[in-house]
Design an enzyme around this catalytic site. Structure first.
Site, PDB file in Angstrom:
ATOM      1  CG  MET A  83      -2.439  -7.274   9.025  1.00 25.43           C
ATOM      2  SD  MET A  83      -1.006  -7.056   8.625  1.00 25.43           S
ATOM      3  CE  MET A  83      -0.950  -6.670   6.913  1.00 25.43           C
ATOM      4  CE1 TYR A 107      12.162 -37.816 -19.196  1.00 26.64           C
ATOM      5  CE2 TYR A 107      14.196 -37.899 -20.280  1.00 26.64           C
ATOM      6  CZ  TYR A 107      13.238 -38.560 -19.676  1.00 26.64           C
ATOM      7  OH  TYR A 107      13.608 -39.763 -19.147  1.00 26.64           O
ATOM      8  NE  ARG A 119      -5.359  -4.676  -3.732  1.00 30.67           N
ATOM      9  CZ  ARG A 119      -6.194  -4.946  -2.777  1.00 30.67           C
ATOM     10  NH1 ARG A 119      -5.570  -4.823  -1.606  1.00 30.67           N
ATOM     11  NH2 ARG A 119      -7.368  -4.751  -2.770  1.00 30.67           N
ATOM     12  CB  CYS A 125       9.722 -40.174 -14.354  1.00 29.20           C
ATOM     13  SG  CYS A 125      10.853 -41.556 -13.533  1.00 29.20           S
ATOM     14  NE  ARG A 149      -5.110   3.622   3.827  1.00 33.44           N
ATOM     15  CZ  ARG A 149      -5.337   3.703   2.669  1.00 33.44           C
ATOM     16  NH1 ARG A 149      -4.479   4.743   2.136  1.00 33.44           N
ATOM     17  NH2 ARG A 149      -5.865   2.967   1.956  1.00 33.44           N
ATOM     18  CG  HIS A 164      -6.566 -35.443   7.495  1.00 35.82           C
ATOM     19  ND1 HIS A 164      -7.722 -36.012   6.927  1.00 35.82           N
ATOM     20  CD2 HIS A 164      -5.710 -36.248   7.424  1.00 35.82           C
ATOM     21  CE1 HIS A 164      -7.322 -37.315   6.680  1.00 35.82           C
ATOM     22  NE2 HIS A 164      -6.233 -37.426   6.920  1.00 35.82           N
ATOM     23  CE  LYS A 176      -3.699  -0.302   2.463  1.00 38.09           C
ATOM     24  NZ  LYS A 176      -4.321  -0.780   3.916  1.00 38.09           N
ATOM     25  CB  SER A 224      14.649 -41.236 -15.741  1.00 32.85           C
ATOM     26  OG  SER A 224      13.281 -40.807 -15.299  1.00 32.85           O
ATOM     27  N   GLY A 259      -8.262  -7.278   4.083  1.00 28.64           N
ATOM     28  CA  GLY A 259      -8.987  -7.228   5.357  1.00 28.64           C
ATOM     29  C   GLY A 259      -8.406  -7.849   6.528  1.00 28.64           C
TER      30      GLY A 259
HETATM   31  P1  ADP Z   1      -7.570  -2.264   3.859  1.00 27.08           P
HETATM   32  O1  ADP Z   1      -6.178  -2.522   3.656  1.00 27.08           O
HETATM   33  O2  ADP Z   1      -8.412  -3.105   4.848  1.00 27.08           O
HETATM   34  O3  ADP Z   1      -8.602  -1.800   2.718  1.00 27.08           O
HETATM   35  P2  ADP Z   1      -7.237   0.784   4.133  1.00 27.08           P
HETATM   36  O4  ADP Z   1      -6.094   1.103   4.703  1.00 27.08           O
HETATM   37  O5  ADP Z   1      -7.237   0.684   2.833  1.00 27.08           O
HETATM   38  O6  ADP Z   1      -7.604  -0.656   4.710  1.00 27.08           O
HETATM   39  O7  ADP Z   1      -8.389   1.483   4.560  1.00 27.08           O
HETATM   40  C1  ADP Z   1      -9.598   1.404   5.000  1.00 27.08           C
HETATM   41  C2  ADP Z   1     -10.507   2.317   4.262  1.00 27.08           C
HETATM   42  O8  ADP Z   1     -10.407   3.503   4.768  1.00 27.08           O
HETATM   43  C3  ADP Z   1     -10.453   2.138   2.753  1.00 27.08           C
HETATM   44  O9  ADP Z   1     -11.845   2.349   2.120  1.00 27.08           O
HETATM   45  C4  ADP Z   1      -9.588   3.526   2.492  1.00 27.08           C
HETATM   46  O10 ADP Z   1      -9.920   4.050   1.430  1.00 27.08           O
HETATM   47  C5  ADP Z   1     -10.048   4.415   3.639  1.00 27.08           C
HETATM   48  N1  ADP Z   1      -9.150   5.431   4.124  1.00 27.08           N
HETATM   49  C6  ADP Z   1      -7.828   5.133   4.291  1.00 27.08           C
HETATM   50  N2  ADP Z   1      -7.134   6.150   4.637  1.00 27.08           N
HETATM   51  C7  ADP Z   1      -8.176   7.280   4.362  1.00 27.08           C
HETATM   52  C8  ADP Z   1      -7.813   8.694   4.456  1.00 27.08           C
HETATM   53  N3  ADP Z   1      -6.575   9.251   4.489  1.00 27.08           N
HETATM   54  N4  ADP Z   1      -8.787   9.493   3.799  1.00 27.08           N
HETATM   55  C9  ADP Z   1      -9.994   8.761   3.600  1.00 27.08           C
HETATM   56  N5  ADP Z   1     -10.265   7.779   3.555  1.00 27.08           N
HETATM   57  C10 ADP Z   1      -9.212   6.809   3.940  1.00 27.08           C
HETATM   58 MG    MG Z   2      -7.529  -0.661   1.194  1.00 31.50          MG
END
Ligand code: ADP
Ligand code: MG
Ligand code: MG
Length: 889
Positions: free
Chosen positions: A102, A869, A335, A849, A91, A451, A22, A781, A100
């Site tokens: 962390m 091969y 990303r 093989c 963040r 398992h 990020k 082989s 989602g």
């Molecule tokens: P995740 O990795 O779970 O997507 P993010 O760090 O991207 O978490 O942030 C969660 C939400 O908060 C996202 O929708 C992001 O766009 C929003 N967000 C993060 N930083 C800001 C900011 N500085 N201003 C406005 N919205 C933000």
């Molecule tokens: Mg995000």
């Protein structure tokens, strides 16, 4: 002394290790001149130090202070200033995206004083109090570890009191009261007050993000995705922009093209007057992104421009998060987007057509795993389905069958010809029979390393695991979904191991179009975009690769199919199945033979049968090499079970009926019984211990080859001796082979039929003395299945269903060494054997093989160590071709 903090302007997209995905991409977008709110990044290195020592590394706090001051100057506001506050988000973001998993905290810097200043600045009380209650809520849940239900229950109660279900109906007063309620919740559950000091808020939020690296769900996710556990997360501190400032504001997510199909167009969701996670949390219905054009044409056009810029820059599909604050567009994340297997192929070729990447790069962007995924039969997309639940896609494929809840029932029903799906809470080694009998396996617990998942993948059986919304009641023989749908034993369900979906009833299954194309029943250029894309990339892989790809096949049918799949010969034709069925009796007689004469008779009877087998295969593989392995498994495998036969003979004796033949058989079975058959009388040892056996097999090979050659069929037999540990063994067999080859029936046009003699390298000793063995071998082989067993000292049949899932769970194995070659150990022996062998014989042909011949990572390794091969099962042949190409670009 390392630096722990970087400004956005100082980083770029290639610094994911240090800045997290990020952070690195925020930096990249900043440097591209896109509208990113200013901010800075605390490195993964700081996180690792913090997690190791339980405290921030020396110097980090000062660097944060310094970067914060720069940010404050740039923004013209101070963090949490009671008169005009700067607010920031804190963040998480690791090298590999863990959606989602962390934590992130928004609106840091608000407190009892600054909330009023924010309200005055925005001219909007409701907005300011809404932002403040969000901060207390997020901070309480993620930093102070309070159950988030306490907060959401309070929000629900507020809405109820107001008689509404829509958060837009809550006003400033409601939010102000909620802040008070939330502060009470914090005091009650965290035993402290919500911190009013902005810098304390910031520091605690940073620590919470660091700590979230080790949360149980993040750990689980990493294990499943094979992400290393010691990377740590970076922390991005980003100035807040507000999508919750009225209806001319909002927040959204978008893809630069359809992640499911790769089609170009406008894909995304938008939500007016909302912040952060509201879009994905589904609190209100979102609008399709196309609607933004009507709402705010300027921002929409700018967004489209930015998406084009990003695609051109990353030369790939991107996903993005954005926010509009009163008509001003801000980019919050991008990303290279995740995509389905089909989209990976179609997008890669689209980008080639658009001139963004070349075919080499297209080849790098698809994987053998994705191709394998596309080759499984699938449920008919257009069929009507009733979805029951979704679990983890543990082992791909599409399975339909009656739900059964225990192994005995699975076995019984399967025996009577019924297709069954075994449903368990989780499986254990006792369930093995049931898993084998079932067409698919469904569990409500455990993930991709459970398992059930490990064993199902090993057997190539469809499995959905960890469908945790299902209540499985084994005693009552039924399961219940979260919507209360009950499915009892015998009711038909359909499970999709490719996407984890579970349906009620029978969903029709269709063949994969990609397989139809390989089979030649569906053609390129006839309207199937996926087939066209796969065909183009496969062609390029074939032009690029250095490794040849052969197949492990021992019937004419499999050989033919593999040839259509692109196999360039047979790397392993096992001969053991040719001794089963009706021929068992002949083998029994051979084993029991007391005189040379008797033995010769059974061998003579087996000869024409073996010749038929080889003739059919040679014809199917005309023009290509066929490696035939002389008989390998322990002899007792061809004889009756010792216990069963003992009982039978004892009962007969009791009845006073003595059957001499059965008695003799029992003596032989006893004689041949081994404690450890895997390490016993098998392979070349058998050939030496049972005179004439290998000679008969060789005779069948050379005679059928000579006959075909005389008819003008081009045949290339390669005779392979298994389980050799010393060159003397090979010399003994080679002498026997030479005698057979000297027989006139092995000749064509007055000379011996062309052939090669080589050996398998499947014992550590063989790899070590490979230079000596190569004196008598024209090819090696590597039998990596046995080599893995003999190097590790465990037998696959015994251990995969016992302790492997525990080893995977605890991280002792990242992946089963039978699935992907253990490069350090077994791979070392392969490398050594190859090098030593070629020292003696520079033109020694080298192949592998084992199952590993079709495993992507292993194929790259075999390419690197210079084998000629790889050989794998028919369905893996295309995967191996693709990966061999990828290894070479
Ligand atoms: P995740 O990795 O779970 O997507 P993010 O760090 O991207 O978490 O942030 C969660 C939400 O908060 C996202 O929708 C992001 O766009 C929003 N967000 C993060 N930083 C800001 C900011 N500085 N201003 C406005 N919205 C933000
Ligand atoms: Mg995000
Ligand atoms: Mg072997």
């Amino acid at each position: 002394m390392p630096r722990f903090v970087y400004d956005f302007a100082e980083g770029d997209k290639d610094q994911k290790d240090l800045l997290g995905g990020k952070g690195a991409n925020l930096a990249e977008m900043t440097n591209l001149g896109l509208p990113v709110p200013p901010g800075f990044i605390i490195t993964t290195e700081a996180c690792r130090a913090y997690l190791a020592d339980g405290a921030e590394p020396d110097g980090m706090a000062a660097e944060v202070t310094e970067h914060l001051a720069t940010l404050e100057t740039a923004m013209g506001r101070r963090l949490g200033d009671p008169d005009d506050p700067l607010l920031v988000s804190v963040r998480s973001g690791a090298k590999f995206s863990m959606p989602g998993m962390m934590e992130t905290v928004l609106n840091v810097g608000l407190n009892d004083a600054s909330v009023h200043a924010l309200a005055a600045r925005a001219g909007d009380d409701r907005f300011a109090w809404d932002s403040y209650r969000r901060l207390v809520q997020m901070f309480g849940a993620t930093v102070l570890g309070i159950e988030s239900e306490h907060f959401s229950d309070a929000v629900e109660a507020a809405k109820k009191a107001k008689g509404t279900r829509n958060d837009l109906d809550l006003d400033a007063g409601d939010f102000e009261r909620l802040v008070e309620t939330f502060k009470g919740i914090v005091r009650e559950h965290a035993g402290r007050d919500f911190p009013q000091d902005p810098r304390e808020q910031l520091d605690l939020a940073v620590h919470a993000v660091f700590d979230s690296w080790n949360s149980p769900r993040a750990n689980l996710y990493r294990r499943q995705e094979r992400i290393p556990t010691d990377l740590g997360t970076a922390v991005s501190i980003v100035s807040m922009v507000f999508g919750n400032l009225g209806m001319d504001s909002g927040t959204g997510v978008a893809f630069t093209r359809d992640p499911a199909s790769g089609a170009r167009g406008v894909y995304g969701d938008y939500l007016q007057n909302a912040q952060g996670e509201d879009v994905v949390a589904g609190i209100r219905n979102t609008l399709p992104l196309t609607d933004l054009e009507q709402l705010d044409k300027t921002s929409y056009d700018q967004l489209m421009d930015i998406m084009t810029t990003l695609e051109n820059h990353y030369r790939d599909l991107c996903d993005i998060e954005f926010t509009i604050e009163r008509g001003k567009l801000w980019m919050l994340q991008t990303r290279v987007g995740k995509r389905t297997a089909a989209a990976a192929f179609t997008i890669a070729t689209q980008l080639v057509d658009e001139g963004m990447i070349d075919l080499d790069e297209a080849l790098r962007r698809v994987t053998g795993a994705q191709l394998a995924n596309l080759m499984f039969p699938r449920f008919d997309r257009d069929a009507e389905k009733k979805l029951l639940t979704t679990g983890m896609n543990a082992s791909p494929g599409a399975a339909v069958g009656a739900a059964v809840f225990d192994s005995a029932t699975a076995v019984a029903r399967a025996r009577s010809g019924e297709r069954v799906v075994l449903v368990r809470r989780e499986t254990n080694p006792d369930d093995l029979d049931g898993m084998i009998a079932a067409t698919g396996v469904l569990t409500s617990r455990g993930g991709r390393t459970s398992h059930a998942a490990v064993v199902a993948r090993g057997m190539g059986k469809t499995a959905v695991c960890g469908a945790d919304e299902l209540e499985v009641d084994v005693a009552a023989k039924r399961f219940t979904t979260s919507d209360g749908v009950e499915v009892a034993e015998g009711e038909v369900i359909s499970i999709d191991g490719t996407n984890g979906e579970v349906y009620l009833g029978e969903v029709p299954v269709v063949a994969s179009p990609v397989v139809s194309w390989f089979e030649g029943t569906l053609h390129e250029g006839t309207g199937d975009d996926l087939v066209d894309a796969v065909a183009r990339i496969m062609r390029h892989a074939d032009e690029t690769r250095r490794l040849n790809v052969r197949v492990n096949a021992d019937t004419a049918d499999d050989s033919g199919r593999a040839r259509r799949f692109g196999a360039e010969g047979i790397g392993l034709c096992r001969t053991e199945h040719m001794f089963l069925g009706d021929r068992r009796e002949l083998v029994e007689r051979l084993v029991l033979a007391e005189s040379r004469d008797e033995r010769e008779k059974s061998l003579a009877a087996l000869l024409p049968l073996q010749m038929e087998d080889f003739t059919a295969i040679f014809r199917e593989m005309e023009g290509l090499p066929v490696t035939i392995r002389l008989l390998d498994p322990p002899l007792h495998e061809f004889l009756p079970d010792l216990t069963e036969l003992s009982v039978e003979v004892a009962l007969a004796r009791e009845r006073g009926e003595v059957d001499q033949e059965r008695e003799d058989l029992l003596v032989a079975v006893r004689r041949l019984h081994e404690q450890n058959p895997m390490l016993g009388l098998r392979g070349v040892r058998l050939g030496i211990a049972v005179p004439g056996l290998f000679a008969m097999q060789v005779r069948a090979i050379t005679r059928s080859a000579a006959e075909l050659a005389a008819q003008g069929v081009s045949v290339h037999p390669e005779i392979m001796v298994p389980l050799v540990g010393t060159v003397q063994e090979l010399q003994a067999v080679a002498a026997e082979i030479a005698e057979v080859v000297a027989e006139p029936e092995s000749h064509v046009n007055g000379a011996p039929v062309p052939h090669q003699v080589g050996t398998m390298i499947e014992l550590p000793r063989a790899a070590i003395v490979a230079a000596q063995i190569a004196e008598s071998a024209e090819f090696f082989s590597f039998g990596t299945n046995d080599l893995t067993q003999t190097t590790w000292g465990f037998s696959r049949d015994d251990v995969e269903s016992s302790f492997f899932s525990e080893y995977l769970e605890q991280g002792i194995f990242g992946v089963s060494p039978f699935e992907s070659l253990d490069v350090e150990g077994v791979g070392h022996l392969v490398e050594l054997g190859a090098r030593e062998g070629r020292r003696t014989r520079p033109d020694l042909k080298l192949g592998i093989c084992g199952e590993h011949g079709g495993d992507p990572d292993s194929v790259h390794f075999f390419h690197r160590v210079g084998l000629d091969y790889v050989s794998c099962s028919p369905f893996r042949v295309p995967v191996a071709r693709l990966e061999a190409g990828r290894a070479a670009v």
